[in-house]
Each structure stands twice: as structure tokens, then as C-alpha cells.
Design a protein around this motif. Sequence first.
Motif, PDB file in Angstrom:
ATOM      1  N   PRO A  50      -0.911  -5.192   5.367  1.00 52.88           N
ATOM      2  CA  PRO A  50      -0.381  -3.953   4.803  1.00 52.88           C
ATOM      3  C   PRO A  50       0.086  -4.121   3.363  1.00 52.88           C
ATOM      4  O   PRO A  50       0.585  -5.175   2.971  1.00 52.88           O
ATOM      5  CB  PRO A  50       0.790  -3.636   5.731  1.00 52.88           C
ATOM      6  CG  PRO A  50       1.201  -4.951   6.290  1.00 52.88           C
ATOM      7  CD  PRO A  50      -0.044  -5.775   6.400  1.00 52.88           C
ATOM      8  N   ALA A  51      -0.104  -3.070   2.630  1.00 50.98           N
ATOM      9  CA  ALA A  51       0.335  -3.043   1.237  1.00 50.98           C
ATOM     10  C   ALA A  51       0.465  -1.577   0.837  1.00 50.98           C
ATOM     11  O   ALA A  51       0.074  -0.669   1.580  1.00 50.98           O
ATOM     12  CB  ALA A  51      -0.667  -3.766   0.338  1.00 50.98           C
ATOM     13  N   SER A  52       0.998  -1.356  -0.342  1.00 47.39           N
ATOM     14  CA  SER A  52       1.119   0.013  -0.836  1.00 47.39           C
ATOM     15  C   SER A  52      -0.276   0.515  -1.209  1.00 47.39           C
ATOM     16  O   SER A  52      -1.018  -0.143  -1.956  1.00 47.39           O
ATOM     17  CB  SER A  52       2.034   0.046  -2.061  1.00 47.39           C
ATOM     18  OG  SER A  52       2.149   1.363  -2.552  1.00 47.39           O
ATOM     19  N   VAL A  53      -0.650   1.679  -0.686  1.00 50.43           N
ATOM     20  CA  VAL A  53      -1.985   2.221  -0.928  1.00 50.43           C
ATOM     21  C   VAL A  53      -1.860   3.681  -1.344  1.00 50.43           C
ATOM     22  O   VAL A  53      -0.879   4.357  -1.040  1.00 50.43           O
ATOM     23  CB  VAL A  53      -2.889   2.106   0.313  1.00 50.43           C
ATOM     24  CG1 VAL A  53      -3.113   0.661   0.693  1.00 50.43           C
ATOM     25  CG2 VAL A  53      -2.291   2.880   1.488  1.00 50.43           C
ATOM     26  N   ALA A  73       1.349   5.449   0.611  1.00 47.99           N
ATOM     27  CA  ALA A  73       1.700   4.989   1.955  1.00 47.99           C
ATOM     28  C   ALA A  73       1.648   3.469   1.982  1.00 47.99           C
ATOM     29  O   ALA A  73       1.262   2.821   0.990  1.00 47.99           O
ATOM     30  CB  ALA A  73       0.762   5.591   2.992  1.00 47.99           C
ATOM     31  N   HIS A  74       2.022   2.898   3.104  1.00 45.78           N
ATOM     32  CA  HIS A  74       2.014   1.447   3.277  1.00 45.78           C
ATOM     33  C   HIS A  74       1.129   1.144   4.475  1.00 45.78           C
ATOM     34  O   HIS A  74       1.500   1.430   5.619  1.00 45.78           O
ATOM     35  CB  HIS A  74       3.433   0.929   3.514  1.00 45.78           C
ATOM     36  CG  HIS A  74       3.577  -0.538   3.280  1.00 45.78           C
ATOM     37  ND1 HIS A  74       3.606  -1.097   2.020  1.00 45.78           N
ATOM     38  CD2 HIS A  74       3.696  -1.566   4.157  1.00 45.78           C
ATOM     39  CE1 HIS A  74       3.746  -2.410   2.126  1.00 45.78           C
ATOM     40  NE2 HIS A  74       3.809  -2.716   3.415  1.00 45.78           N
ATOM     41  N   ALA A  75      -0.062   0.592   4.212  1.00 48.90           N
ATOM     42  CA  ALA A  75      -1.008   0.345   5.285  1.00 48.90           C
ATOM     43  C   ALA A  75      -2.020  -0.696   4.837  1.00 48.90           C
ATOM     44  O   ALA A  75      -2.007  -1.155   3.689  1.00 48.90           O
ATOM     45  CB  ALA A  75      -1.716   1.642   5.681  1.00 48.90           C
ATOM     46  N   VAL A  92      -9.920   2.267   5.373  1.00 48.75           N
ATOM     47  CA  VAL A  92     -11.223   2.715   4.878  1.00 48.75           C
ATOM     48  C   VAL A  92     -12.249   2.689   6.000  1.00 48.75           C
ATOM     49  O   VAL A  92     -13.056   3.618   6.173  1.00 48.75           O
ATOM     50  CB  VAL A  92     -11.672   1.848   3.690  1.00 48.75           C
ATOM     51  CG1 VAL A  92     -13.136   2.141   3.335  1.00 48.75           C
ATOM     52  CG2 VAL A  92     -10.786   2.086   2.473  1.00 48.75           C
ATOM     53  N   VAL A  93     -12.221   1.622   6.813  1.00 53.42           N
ATOM     54  CA  VAL A  93     -13.159   1.514   7.934  1.00 53.42           C
ATOM     55  C   VAL A  93     -12.959   2.669   8.914  1.00 53.42           C
ATOM     56  O   VAL A  93     -13.931   3.295   9.373  1.00 53.42           O
ATOM     57  CB  VAL A  93     -12.985   0.157   8.648  1.00 53.42           C
ATOM     58  CG1 VAL A  93     -13.785   0.137   9.956  1.00 53.42           C
ATOM     59  CG2 VAL A  93     -13.431  -0.979   7.746  1.00 53.42           C
ATOM     60  N   ALA A  94     -11.702   2.966   9.244  1.00 53.21           N
ATOM     61  CA  ALA A  94     -11.426   4.021  10.216  1.00 53.21           C
ATOM     62  C   ALA A  94     -11.907   5.380   9.707  1.00 53.21           C
ATOM     63  O   ALA A  94     -12.568   6.137  10.436  1.00 53.21           O
ATOM     64  CB  ALA A  94      -9.934   4.062  10.517  1.00 53.21           C
ATOM     65  N   ILE A  95     -11.601   5.685   8.430  1.00 55.87           N
ATOM     66  CA  ILE A  95     -12.016   6.992   7.887  1.00 55.87           C
ATOM     67  C   ILE A  95     -13.531   7.053   7.786  1.00 55.87           C
ATOM     68  O   ILE A  95     -14.150   8.104   8.060  1.00 55.87           O
ATOM     69  CB  ILE A  95     -11.358   7.234   6.522  1.00 55.87           C
ATOM     70  CG1 ILE A  95      -9.828   7.240   6.665  1.00 55.87           C
ATOM     71  CG2 ILE A  95     -11.824   8.549   5.914  1.00 55.87           C
ATOM     72  CD1 ILE A  95      -9.086   7.240   5.348  1.00 55.87           C
TER      73      ILE A  95
END
Length: 546
Positions: A392-395, A429-431, A437-440
Motif C-alpha cells: 500500500p501507498a498513497s495513490v 487514497a491509500h492502497a 489497476v488489476v481489479a479495475i
Amino acid sequence: MPLFEMEVSPRGRFRVFLRAQLPFTLGVAFLVGVAGLAVPSIATTGVVVAGLAVTLVATLAALVVPWERLPLAWMMAVAGLDLLAVALLRAELLALFPSVTILAIFPVLWLAYGFPWYGMAVAVFGAGFITSFRFAYVGAWPANAVEWVTVVTLPTFIVGVAVIVFVAARHLRRNSRRLADSYRAQAAALEEARDAETVASAIVDTVSAGVAFYGPTDQLEVANTRAHRFAELGGFDLDTRPFAGPHVLAADRATPIPPRAQVLPRALSGEAVVDELQWWGAAGSQAAVLVSSSRLRRPDGRILGTVVVIHDVTELAEAIEVREEFLHTVSHELRTPLTSITGFLDLIDEAIDPEHVTLRRYVDVATRRTADLTQRVGELFAAGESEKTLRPASVDLVDVVAAAVRGVTSLAETHAHTIETTSTGPSLAHADRAQLVVAIRELLTNAVKFGIPSRPITVAHGVCEGRVRIAVTNTGPGIGRAEQRRAFDRFYRTPLARSREIQGFGLGLTNVRSIALAHGGTVHIDSVPGEFTTVTLDLPATAPAA
């Protein structure tokens, strides 16, 4: 059995004889015997002899006649003969033995107690007859009131006692009937309860699960054979504290569960356990069990007990393990040759003379198909990952959605789709960016495959109230409720996907759900068949650390 009531059997007749007629006969014999000793001439008088004869006839009739086969009223004839005998004996013996009238108490009590109302009527009539007969016998009536009182006092007392006995008998019979009805009701209820217990025991022993029921004080009330066998695997007894054993392992089949954290102690402490998967048994003989428990309460809230149900799901658990191993094996085994094929295709592409257009077209087709196959293997590999490793990181959701859209642009153009994005709130967000990206991209791929060509696909994203929500919507055939329940199962493909021969393993939504769960979120479907389908990722704005 009541004192003078007939039991329909020879033994019952004999019992009535002993209680009602025999005491009267003995009383008559005693009185006449004493009178004969005192005044021998009295014993030979006609009325005394007649009284003795009537007594003998009544006694033999009471003993020999099968009264139990006749209507009850017929037996009053015996009591009537006894009253006649008392009247005859009293006519001669009253002057010598004033207490002779007391003999009437035996037939009068019998009539008052052993028969309905007409027995009481006969008793009153008999008492009057006893008093009147002597007046006729001696030919003189009492001369004054004192003599009248002396004559009628004892018969009156006897009749009074008879009335009291009659009333008491009726009351006793009512209570006896009530008691008998209550006894029959209790017997029926007991038999019904025993039948219910038998049925319940048979059901518990028949079901293919271990069932144990503990009372409100944690004592074992019922447990079938399977429940005891499961407890043996776990290394404990169902009826012995602490209801926990050394061979109870977590779902990973390796981590021992501390005694207090095992299912039975938790269930008996009041915790509701729902379908908890554990492994019970020593190494080499383990069984996968699915355990549930619940408290049973009366309508007023008082605790009846705790029921624990244990299902053996070993075959299912092992089948899942085999499937996981198969996915890992297949994905790893296919990745290596595909990597080599891709490398050699690149070398061939570089070595082809630019003038060989046809050959280059063939190589391009092989390269695209290899890329498709590599993507399928990637899906298999992702499906084989039981847990996602997050970084996770700020995205920025705008950037994440744009990256996912770029990944499906070519496919969308093939189906003449346009993809429209819209922001519904803040985008920071933080993810895990890569997983998001894969999920979307998986959701967009499904939207393109199943959407109506040329219709736009929308992606709405934003952060609201601490939650990240990314919704992908397409216009198309939609997903029915029954299909929605299975849409996230591995390898499930809808009837529409099969009928249209849409490519895929049925792993896309499974992968999306795994990514959502890894972030501590959920994914859900909203669809109206024939109109639209919206799949929404709902994640916390701050994802849990890996």
C-alpha cells in the motif's frame, strides 16, 4: 380401589364380599350367639331364625353370584336382604340388646358408598322399614314423645352417617375421576415425550453430522456417535471439562488452537460460532470439520442449553487443496515455456526481412496469441494465490483508473465501446496501486465482453466518508440474482458466456474479490437483467498493511 366398589372380576367380587358382607355376617352371628347364651329361648323364635336365614342367603349370594357380569343395581339386593335381616332380628332382640340397630350401619354404608343416588334412597327406605317393622311385630306404637325419640334416634343417626358417606363418596369419585383423567393425560404425555425422544434420538443418530446438546449448566445431555468420534479425533471427551484437546488445529492445518479458543469452550461461554473450519486429529488421521453452535432459549429468555453441530468436510477441503496445488502447478509449468516462446518470437521478428510481409503477419498473429495465452496463465496464477500480498501507498484514483483504462483500450475499440470516467469525490487514497489497476481492468474487461457494442462504459470513482468506491457500469443483458450469488466463484461462467463462447476461465471476478478482501473491502453487483450491470469496489481509504 374404593372400599365398596366392584371390580369387574371374580377377585373384585370376593374383595367386596370381604369388605361389605362378611363384617355384617360376623356381626349378626356374634349378636345372635350372645343372645342365645343369655336367653336361649330367643334364639329359636321365628323372626330370629328368619333373620339368620335371610343373612345366610345374602351372604351366599354375595359370594357365589357373578355380580360382576350383571348391572351394578342388581347387587343392591344383597344389601336389601341385610336390611331385612336387621329388621327381623331387631323386632325380637331390641328389648334385650338396644344396640342391635347398629347392624344396619353395614348395609346402609354399602348402599351409600357403593351405589349411585338410588342406593341412598334404598338406605333411607330401609332405615324407615327397620323402625316401622317392630311396631307391627309387637302391635303397639310408642306412647309418648320420649319413647318416639328413643326409638328413632339410632336409625336417624345411621341415616345421617349414610348421607355424609354418600356425599363424601360422590366427592371422592369426582376426585378419583379427575385423578384418573390426570393420570391418563400424564401417561399419554409421557408416552408422547418418549416417542419424541425416540424420534429425536433416531434423527440425531441418522444425520451425517456430529450433534451435541449441553444443558444450562454445561452438562452433556445428548450426543450422537459421530460427535463422540470427532471429540476422540480432537483428543478430548464431550462430557469432561475443559472440552478441549491437543489435536485441534486452525484452518491452515498447522497452528494448534489454545484450549480456551477452541469451539466447545467458546460455545458454552455463550459465543455463537458459525461454520468455523478446523482440522481435528493427530498427524496422519486428521479430519476437516465445519463447526457451528448456538444458544437455545425459552420465550422468557432463560437458557435451555447449547447445541453444537460438527460437519465432516474433509473430502471438500482436500479437493480444494488439490485444486490450489493444481493451479499453482499449471501456472508455473506453463509460464516457463511461454516465456521461451515469447523470446524466440521476438528473435524471429527481428530476423525477418522487411520484405517478407506475409511471414511478418504470421509472426504478429503468433505473438498476439502468445500474449493472450500468457494473460490466461497470469489469471490462473492469480487465482492460485490464496492471499494477496499488498504494497500500500498513497495513490491517485484518477491515475489508477486511467492506467486500467489503457489496459483495455484495444479490446474496447474492437467492440466499438467508449469508456467514460467520472469523479464522485476526492481521488487520494491509500492502497496497492498495481492490485487496484488489476481489479479495475478485470471489471472493465467483463464490461466490454458482456456489454452491448457501441454503448458507453462508465467508471465512477471517488472517496466518500473514508471509503473508496469505484463503480464500473455497462449496458447489456445483466446478471440474474441466481448468477450473482455464484459470480465470484472460481471457474464459474454464466450461461450467456458459454452460449456466446466468450473467452475466459471464469476467474476475473474471483481475482477482484481477492484484491478487495486483501484491502479489507468488498465487491458487490447491482444488475437489472436486460438493462445494465454495475460492479462496485468498496474499500477503506486506508488499506491494511501487507
